[in-house]
Design an enzyme around this catalytic site. Structure first.
Site, PDB file in Angstrom:
ATOM      1  N   ASP A   1       4.852   0.112   3.617  1.00 10.63           N
ATOM      2  CA  ASP A   1       3.803   1.097   3.876  1.00 10.63           C
ATOM      3  C   ASP A   1       4.214   1.916   5.089  1.00 10.63           C
ATOM      4  OD1 ASP A   1       2.103   0.329   1.796  1.00 10.63           O
ATOM      5  OD2 ASP A   1       1.019  -1.116   3.034  1.00 10.63           O
TER       6      ASP A   1
ATOM      7  N   ASP B   1       0.351   3.727  -3.473  1.00 11.59           N
ATOM      8  CA  ASP B   1      -1.085   3.549  -3.234  1.00 11.59           C
ATOM      9  C   ASP B   1      -1.839   4.858  -3.475  1.00 11.59           C
ATOM     10  OD1 ASP B   1      -0.489   0.947  -2.363  1.00 11.59           O
ATOM     11  OD2 ASP B   1      -0.389   1.561  -0.265  1.00 11.59           O
TER      12      ASP B   1
END
Length: 175
Positions: A118, A132
């Protein structure tokens, strides 16, 4: 045509996700924060063993199974899709699920329990990635299509008029 659109959206989301993760891992150190548009956007490299907001860090393998099931469920629905909106939505969800599934399968610490890369950080929000974003965008579109009564086959539920597609600018003005 809708099958091709599902594939294009899924492959596009997957490739952009994987390329950005390769870039982050290759150019940043874990924990590094790089201002992009201060104070609104930073790159903040972390490896997330859990789901959104690092929920479930102890059960990483469950997320792997869920992503496999979601991907298989979407693939079984592809032949039924005759709506451009549904094709885009399900393609985005599929591409995002496969992007994070790739991390779960092939990144450390082990097969099926890998940590997701991330790096997109907004103030007072979770750190996330392109996969995401693709999943969330696809789910939002699914909600909009469902609220408008548009089925995957392009028909409308509740006796509504139309072709089952989102209206263009000229159709919106007519209503």
């Amino acid at each position: 045509m809708c099958r091709i659109l599902v594939a294009l959206c899924a492959v596009g989301a997957y490739i952009v996700d994987q390329l950005t993760k390769i870039w982050v891992v290759g150019t940043m150190t874990e924990g590094q924060i790089t201002p992009v548009l201060p104070p609104l956007l930073n790159w903040h490299f972390i490896r997330n063993p859990g789901a959104a907001f690092s929920i479930g860090t102890e059960i990483t393998w469950v997320f792997t199974i869920v992503m496999v099931l979601v991907s298989v469920a979407i693939l079984t629905q592809v032949p039924k899709i005759a709506s451009t909106g549904w094709a885009v939505a399900l393609g985005l969800v599929l591409g995002g699920a496969l992007g994070n599934l790739t991390d779960r399968l092939f990144r450390e610490p082990s097969f099926g329990q890998g940590h997701v890369v991330d790096f997109i950080a907004l103030p007072n929000f979770a750190i996330f990635n392109i996969a995401d974003s693709s999943v969330v965008s696809g789910v939002v579109l699914i909600c909009l299509l469902t609220l408008r009564g548009i089925d995957m086959d392009g028909s409308r539920t509740g006796g509504g008029e139309g072709t089952g597609e989102l209206p263009g600018p000229e159709e919106s003005r007519e209503r």
